[in-house]
Design a protein around this motif. Structure first.
Motif, PDB file in Angstrom:
ATOM      1  N   LEU A  35       0.681  -1.245  -0.156  1.00 35.67           N
ATOM      2  CA  LEU A  35      -0.099   0.035  -0.039  1.00 35.67           C
ATOM      3  C   LEU A  35       0.782   1.173  -0.060  1.00 35.67           C
ATOM      4  O   LEU A  35       1.997   1.273   0.641  1.00 35.67           O
ATOM      5  CB  LEU A  35      -0.798  -0.036   1.331  1.00 35.67           C
ATOM      6  CG  LEU A  35      -2.184  -0.646   1.341  1.00 35.67           C
ATOM      7  CD1 LEU A  35      -2.879  -0.823   2.728  1.00 35.67           C
ATOM      8  CD2 LEU A  35      -2.975  -0.597   0.288  1.00 35.67           C
ATOM      9  N   GLY A  36       0.337   2.255  -0.775  1.00 31.92           N
ATOM     10  CA  GLY A  36       1.166   3.439  -0.758  1.00 31.92           C
ATOM     11  C   GLY A  36       1.991   3.676  -1.859  1.00 31.92           C
ATOM     12  O   GLY A  36       2.767   4.785  -2.005  1.00 31.92           O
ATOM     13  N   LEU A  70      -1.879   5.266  -7.720  1.00 28.71           N
ATOM     14  CA  LEU A  70      -1.322   4.833  -6.389  1.00 28.71           C
ATOM     15  C   LEU A  70      -2.155   3.817  -5.805  1.00 28.71           C
ATOM     16  O   LEU A  70      -3.452   3.895  -5.630  1.00 28.71           O
ATOM     17  CB  LEU A  70      -1.419   6.297  -5.387  1.00 28.71           C
ATOM     18  CG  LEU A  70      -1.152   6.394  -4.072  1.00 28.71           C
ATOM     19  CD1 LEU A  70       0.302   6.344  -3.831  1.00 28.71           C
ATOM     20  CD2 LEU A  70      -1.746   7.370  -3.346  1.00 28.71           C
ATOM     21  N   VAL A  72      -4.008   1.996  -3.002  1.00 29.14           N
ATOM     22  CA  VAL A  72      -4.650   2.599  -1.706  1.00 29.14           C
ATOM     23  C   VAL A  72      -5.370   1.582  -1.045  1.00 29.14           C
ATOM     24  O   VAL A  72      -5.300   1.543   0.200  1.00 29.14           O
ATOM     25  CB  VAL A  72      -5.825   3.768  -2.412  1.00 29.14           C
ATOM     26  CG1 VAL A  72      -6.572   4.221  -1.187  1.00 29.14           C
ATOM     27  CG2 VAL A  72      -5.352   4.668  -3.221  1.00 29.14           C
ATOM     28  N   THR A  93      -7.144   1.429  -6.435  1.00 29.35           N
ATOM     29  CA  THR A  93      -6.143   2.422  -6.666  1.00 29.35           C
ATOM     30  C   THR A  93      -6.824   3.617  -7.056  1.00 29.35           C
ATOM     31  O   THR A  93      -8.069   3.943  -7.505  1.00 29.35           O
ATOM     32  CB  THR A  93      -5.063   1.837  -8.074  1.00 29.35           C
ATOM     33  OG1 THR A  93      -4.261   2.806  -8.277  1.00 29.35           O
ATOM     34  CG2 THR A  93      -5.907   1.834  -9.422  1.00 29.35           C
ATOM     35  N   THR A 111      -9.416   4.731   3.624  1.00 33.06           N
ATOM     36  CA  THR A 111      -8.070   4.350   3.377  1.00 33.06           C
ATOM     37  C   THR A 111      -7.540   4.041   4.817  1.00 33.06           C
ATOM     38  O   THR A 111      -8.213   4.211   5.825  1.00 33.06           O
ATOM     39  CB  THR A 111      -7.365   5.323   2.564  1.00 33.06           C
ATOM     40  OG1 THR A 111      -6.088   4.745   2.302  1.00 33.06           O
ATOM     41  CG2 THR A 111      -7.074   6.798   3.448  1.00 33.06           C
ATOM     42  N   LEU A 115      -0.762   4.993   4.284  1.00 30.08           N
ATOM     43  CA  LEU A 115      -0.291   5.904   3.193  1.00 30.08           C
ATOM     44  C   LEU A 115       0.512   7.021   3.977  1.00 30.08           C
ATOM     45  O   LEU A 115       0.260   7.714   4.707  1.00 30.08           O
ATOM     46  CB  LEU A 115      -1.423   6.783   2.612  1.00 30.08           C
ATOM     47  CG  LEU A 115      -2.410   5.917   1.525  1.00 30.08           C
ATOM     48  CD1 LEU A 115      -3.729   6.920   1.249  1.00 30.08           C
ATOM     49  CD2 LEU A 115      -1.259   5.768   0.410  1.00 30.08           C
ATOM     50  N   LYS A 116       1.525   7.108   3.610  1.00 27.51           N
ATOM     51  CA  LYS A 116       2.514   8.260   4.098  1.00 27.51           C
ATOM     52  C   LYS A 116       2.638   9.590   3.535  1.00 27.51           C
ATOM     53  O   LYS A 116       2.941  10.537   4.207  1.00 27.51           O
ATOM     54  CB  LYS A 116       4.099   7.880   3.592  1.00 27.51           C
ATOM     55  CG  LYS A 116       4.495   6.593   4.218  1.00 27.51           C
ATOM     56  CD  LYS A 116       4.555   6.427   5.546  1.00 27.51           C
ATOM     57  CE  LYS A 116       5.259   5.005   6.202  1.00 27.51           C
ATOM     58  NZ  LYS A 116       4.584   4.532   7.342  1.00 27.51           N
ATOM     59  N   ARG A 117       2.071   9.722   2.351  1.00 30.78           N
ATOM     60  CA  ARG A 117       1.941  11.289   1.548  1.00 30.78           C
ATOM     61  C   ARG A 117       0.559  11.775   2.548  1.00 30.78           C
ATOM     62  O   ARG A 117      -0.539  11.441   2.144  1.00 30.78           O
ATOM     63  CB  ARG A 117       1.789  11.209   0.262  1.00 30.78           C
ATOM     64  CG  ARG A 117       3.188  10.731  -0.173  1.00 30.78           C
ATOM     65  CD  ARG A 117       3.176  10.259  -1.670  1.00 30.78           C
ATOM     66  NE  ARG A 117       4.508   9.852  -2.046  1.00 30.78           N
ATOM     67  CZ  ARG A 117       5.023   8.551  -1.895  1.00 30.78           C
ATOM     68  NH1 ARG A 117       3.925   7.687  -1.350  1.00 30.78           N
ATOM     69  NH2 ARG A 117       6.025   8.274  -2.408  1.00 30.78           N
ATOM     70  N   LYS A 121      -3.631  11.575   1.633  1.00 30.29           N
ATOM     71  CA  LYS A 121      -4.555  11.063   3.074  1.00 30.29           C
ATOM     72  C   LYS A 121      -5.586  12.047   3.113  1.00 30.29           C
ATOM     73  O   LYS A 121      -6.575  11.686   3.512  1.00 30.29           O
ATOM     74  CB  LYS A 121      -3.780  11.049   4.140  1.00 30.29           C
ATOM     75  CG  LYS A 121      -4.158  10.092   5.194  1.00 30.29           C
ATOM     76  CD  LYS A 121      -3.314   9.797   6.374  1.00 30.29           C
ATOM     77  CE  LYS A 121      -2.071   9.074   6.149  1.00 30.29           C
ATOM     78  NZ  LYS A 121      -1.402   8.876   7.358  1.00 30.29           N
TER      79      LYS A 121
END
Length: 128
Positions: A35-36, A70, A72, A93, A111, A115-117, A121
């Motif tokens: 994921l991510g 991306l 997801v 995605t 989600t 997710l790092k971004r 998010k």
């Protein structure tokens, strides 16, 4: 986790409904992704374009177009630090442009916190 040749459903309001992956970013020898991470795929199932707006033309994707996305949501269960497990029914995605902006105006569904971004998010209405 997904591999190459995996079919992903698209969870935004673009006219692409299913995407088949053929490239996983972060190395050519990569076999799986989580994921991510970003993926590249081919649009396999596409809705026909709606009415053309007067004054400007909106670019629609056709079947076989190469899209960047991306990753997801996944069916693979994710274990959090508190012991809870999160998994979704389908792999999803969202489509993005070159400069990491989404192609659509809004995104459907929840989600995870994986997710790092934070840029992506904030698009989702629910974060599990």
């Amino acid at each position: 986790m997904i591999q190459k040749q995996t079919w992903l459903s698209v969870s935004d309001n673009t006219n692409v409904t299913w995407l088949q992956t053929f490239h996983l970013y972060k190395g050519f020898n990569r076999h799986q992704t989580r994921l991510g991470f970003f993926i590249k795929g081919s649009a396999r199932v596409v809705e026909p374009p709606r009415i053309e707006y007067k004054g400007f033309k909106f670019k629609f994707n056709k079947k076989g177009d190469i899209c960047r996305g991306l990753f997801v949501r996944s069916c693979y269960p994710i274990t959090k630090l508190d012991g809870s497990v999160v998994s979704f029914k389908a792999n999803n995605t969202i489509l993005i442009k070159k400069k990491q902006n989404t192609k659509s105006k809004y995104v459907l569904g929840p989600t995870t916190t994986v997710l790092k971004r934070t840029k992506f998010k904030t698009l989702f209405n629910t974060v599990l």
